[in-house]
Design a protein around this motif. Structure first.
Motif, PDB file in Angstrom:
ATOM      1  N   PRO A   1     -36.658  33.718 -27.154  1.00  0.00           N
ATOM      2  CA  PRO A   1     -35.656  34.555 -27.806  1.00  0.00           C
ATOM      3  C   PRO A   1     -35.576  34.286 -29.307  1.00  0.00           C
ATOM      4  CG  PRO A   1     -34.710  33.223 -26.025  1.00  0.00           C
ATOM      5  CD  PRO A   1     -36.104  32.767 -26.232  1.00  0.00           C
ATOM      6  N   ILE A   2     -35.189  35.316 -30.036  1.00  0.00           N
ATOM      7  CA  ILE A   2     -35.040  35.224 -31.491  1.00  0.00           C
ATOM      8  C   ILE A   2     -33.739  35.915 -31.877  1.00  0.00           C
ATOM      9  CG2 ILE A   2     -35.958  36.057 -33.704  1.00  0.00           C
ATOM     10  CD1 ILE A   2     -38.735  35.773 -32.597  1.00  0.00           C
ATOM     11  N   PHE A   3     -33.045  35.375 -32.887  1.00  0.00           N
ATOM     12  CA  PHE A   3     -31.901  36.081 -33.449  1.00  0.00           C
ATOM     13  C   PHE A   3     -32.041  36.088 -34.961  1.00  0.00           C
ATOM     14  CE2 PHE A   3     -30.459  31.713 -33.639  1.00  0.00           C
ATOM     15  CZ  PHE A   3     -29.688  31.651 -34.785  1.00  0.00           C
ATOM     16  N   SER A   4     -31.320  36.988 -35.607  1.00  0.00           N
ATOM     17  CA  SER A   4     -31.380  37.087 -37.064  1.00  0.00           C
ATOM     18  C   SER A   4     -30.186  36.377 -37.687  1.00  0.00           C
ATOM     19  CB  SER A   4     -31.377  38.555 -37.502  1.00  0.00           C
ATOM     20  OG  SER A   4     -32.591  39.163 -37.144  1.00  0.00           O
ATOM     21  N   ALA A   5     -30.477  35.491 -38.625  1.00  0.00           N
ATOM     22  CA  ALA A   5     -29.432  34.807 -39.386  1.00  0.00           C
ATOM     23  C   ALA A   5     -28.805  35.811 -40.349  1.00  0.00           C
ATOM     24  CB  ALA A   5     -30.048  33.633 -40.151  1.00  0.00           C
ATOM     25  N   PRO A   6     -27.636  35.492 -40.911  1.00  0.00           N
ATOM     26  CA  PRO A   6     -26.987  36.429 -41.839  1.00  0.00           C
ATOM     27  C   PRO A   6     -27.872  36.874 -43.010  1.00  0.00           C
ATOM     28  CG  PRO A   6     -25.453  34.717 -41.224  1.00  0.00           C
ATOM     29  CD  PRO A   6     -26.790  34.328 -40.639  1.00  0.00           C
ATOM     30  N   ASP A   7     -28.827  36.020 -43.419  1.00  0.00           N
ATOM     31  CA  ASP A   7     -29.703  36.400 -44.528  1.00  0.00           C
ATOM     32  C   ASP A   7     -30.939  37.159 -44.057  1.00  0.00           C
ATOM     33  OD1 ASP A   7     -31.305  34.470 -43.391  1.00  0.00           O
ATOM     34  OD2 ASP A   7     -31.444  33.224 -45.178  1.00  0.00           O
ATOM     35  N   GLY A   8     -31.020  37.458 -42.751  1.00  0.00           N
ATOM     36  CA  GLY A   8     -32.143  38.214 -42.208  1.00  0.00           C
ATOM     37  C   GLY A   8     -33.285  37.364 -41.682  1.00  0.00           C
ATOM     38  N   THR A   9     -33.239  36.058 -41.859  1.00  0.00           N
ATOM     39  CA  THR A   9     -34.291  35.179 -41.358  1.00  0.00           C
ATOM     40  C   THR A   9     -34.282  35.187 -39.830  1.00  0.00           C
ATOM     41  OG1 THR A   9     -34.018  33.726 -43.266  1.00  0.00           O
ATOM     42  CG2 THR A   9     -35.219  32.825 -41.382  1.00  0.00           C
ATOM     43  N   GLU A  10     -35.450  35.361 -39.223  1.00  0.00           N
ATOM     44  CA  GLU A  10     -35.548  35.337 -37.768  1.00  0.00           C
ATOM     45  C   GLU A  10     -35.692  33.895 -37.287  1.00  0.00           C
ATOM     46  OE1 GLU A  10     -38.678  37.960 -36.509  1.00  0.00           O
ATOM     47  OE2 GLU A  10     -37.381  39.705 -36.765  1.00  0.00           O
ATOM     48  N   LEU A  11     -34.745  33.467 -36.442  1.00  0.00           N
ATOM     49  CA  LEU A  11     -34.722  32.103 -35.923  1.00  0.00           C
ATOM     50  C   LEU A  11     -34.971  32.118 -34.415  1.00  0.00           C
ATOM     51  CD1 LEU A  11     -31.595  30.839 -37.867  1.00  0.00           C
ATOM     52  CD2 LEU A  11     -33.999  30.515 -38.462  1.00  0.00           C
ATOM     53  N   ALA A  12     -35.890  31.272 -33.985  1.00  0.00           N
ATOM     54  CA  ALA A  12     -36.238  31.186 -32.569  1.00  0.00           C
ATOM     55  C   ALA A  12     -35.437  30.079 -31.897  1.00  0.00           C
ATOM     56  CB  ALA A  12     -37.737  30.891 -32.429  1.00  0.00           C
ATOM     57  N   TYR A  13     -35.180  30.258 -30.606  1.00  0.00           N
ATOM     58  CA  TYR A  13     -34.514  29.213 -29.835  1.00  0.00           C
ATOM     59  C   TYR A  13     -35.063  29.210 -28.420  1.00  0.00           C
ATOM     60  CZ  TYR A  13     -31.565  33.032 -28.065  1.00  0.00           C
ATOM     61  OH  TYR A  13     -31.120  34.197 -27.500  1.00  0.00           O
TER      62      TYR A  13
ATOM     63  N   ASP B   1     -41.207  28.303 -34.054  1.00  0.00           N
ATOM     64  CA  ASP B   1     -41.389  29.758 -34.015  1.00  0.00           C
ATOM     65  C   ASP B   1     -40.449  30.513 -34.946  1.00  0.00           C
ATOM     66  OD1 ASP B   1     -43.442  29.714 -32.027  1.00  0.00           O
ATOM     67  OD2 ASP B   1     -41.911  29.298 -30.519  1.00  0.00           O
ATOM     68  N   SER B   2     -39.703  29.809 -35.793  1.00  0.00           N
ATOM     69  CA  SER B   2     -38.777  30.464 -36.719  1.00  0.00           C
ATOM     70  C   SER B   2     -39.460  30.785 -38.043  1.00  0.00           C
ATOM     71  CB  SER B   2     -37.562  29.571 -36.997  1.00  0.00           C
ATOM     72  OG  SER B   2     -36.729  29.509 -35.875  1.00  0.00           O
ATOM     73  N   ALA B   3     -38.944  31.810 -38.702  1.00  0.00           N
ATOM     74  CA  ALA B   3     -39.498  32.240 -39.980  1.00  0.00           C
ATOM     75  C   ALA B   3     -38.989  31.369 -41.118  1.00  0.00           C
ATOM     76  CB  ALA B   3     -39.114  33.692 -40.234  1.00  0.00           C
ATOM     77  N   THR B   4     -39.657  31.484 -42.258  1.00  0.00           N
ATOM     78  CA  THR B   4     -39.202  30.821 -43.476  1.00  0.00           C
ATOM     79  C   THR B   4     -37.977  31.571 -43.987  1.00  0.00           C
ATOM     80  OG1 THR B   4     -41.458  30.220 -43.984  1.00  0.00           O
ATOM     81  CG2 THR B   4     -39.929  30.163 -45.813  1.00  0.00           C
ATOM     82  N   PRO B   5     -36.992  30.863 -44.512  1.00  0.00           N
ATOM     83  CA  PRO B   5     -35.758  31.539 -44.936  1.00  0.00           C
ATOM     84  C   PRO B   5     -35.965  32.571 -46.028  1.00  0.00           C
ATOM     85  CG  PRO B   5     -35.747  29.233 -45.627  1.00  0.00           C
ATOM     86  CD  PRO B   5     -36.940  29.424 -44.757  1.00  0.00           C
ATOM     87  N   ALA B   6     -35.196  33.647 -45.920  1.00  0.00           N
ATOM     88  CA  ALA B   6     -35.250  34.689 -46.943  1.00  0.00           C
ATOM     89  C   ALA B   6     -34.370  34.315 -48.135  1.00  0.00           C
ATOM     90  CB  ALA B   6     -34.778  36.011 -46.346  1.00  0.00           C
ATOM     91  N   ASP B   7     -33.353  33.498 -47.898  1.00  0.00           N
ATOM     92  CA  ASP B   7     -32.407  33.126 -48.952  1.00  0.00           C
ATOM     93  C   ASP B   7     -31.904  31.715 -48.665  1.00  0.00           C
ATOM     94  OD1 ASP B   7     -30.444  32.976 -50.875  1.00  0.00           O
ATOM     95  OD2 ASP B   7     -29.088  34.336 -49.854  1.00  0.00           O
TER      96      ASP B   7
END
Length: 146
Positions: free
Chosen positions: A2-14, A59-65
């Protein structure tokens, strides 16, 4: 995974493990959380662990902000930051400093433990977490300094 989007749009896996009330676990290292945290000394028998891959790890993306500290300051759930007394990388002082980033946090230093305290003394580790959970109740966040 599963993945969710952080407030800054970064996709974070858990990754989810165990059954029961949710317990969000923040790993301290740059790896996939589920790969090295395991069942955290048997906690999966009591809680449903949400093992988060931090920004830019696993599996998480690099932060957008880079607004991570501001996001932590808005967290209202009780937080436990747990470190091993003998950890060669992050010293207990870093765990104490990490706990200061949260409005409702406490720090615990596990005596005689190194970088993987849940493996060094699972009984102490799970006892410490259980005591924290009994005090805090509900779905909580546990972080580990790295």
């Amino acid at each position: 995974m599963p993945i969710f989007s952080a407030p800054d749009g970064t996709e974070l896996a858990y990754h989810l493990k165990g059954e029961g009330a949710l317990l969000v676990v923040l790993p301290g290292g740059p790896m996939r959380a589920s790969a090295y945290l395991g069942d955290l000394g048997g906690l999966t028998a009591h809680r449903r662990l949400v093992l988060l891959d931090l920004r830019g790890t696993g599996d998480s993306a690099t932060p957008a902000d880079p607004a991570t500290r501001a996001a932590l300051a808005r967290l209202t759930a009780p937080v436990l930051v747990l470190a091993g007394e003998l950890d060669g990388g992050p010293r207990p002082g870093l765990a104490r400093a990490a706990a200061e980033a949260f409005p409702d946090a406490e720090c615990a230093v596990q005596p005689g433990a190194g970088h993987y305290p849940w493996l060094d003394d699972p009984e102490w580790f799970t006892g410490c977490v259980a005591t924290f959970l009994d005090r805090a109740r509900g779905d909580l966040l546990i972080g580990r300094a790295s």
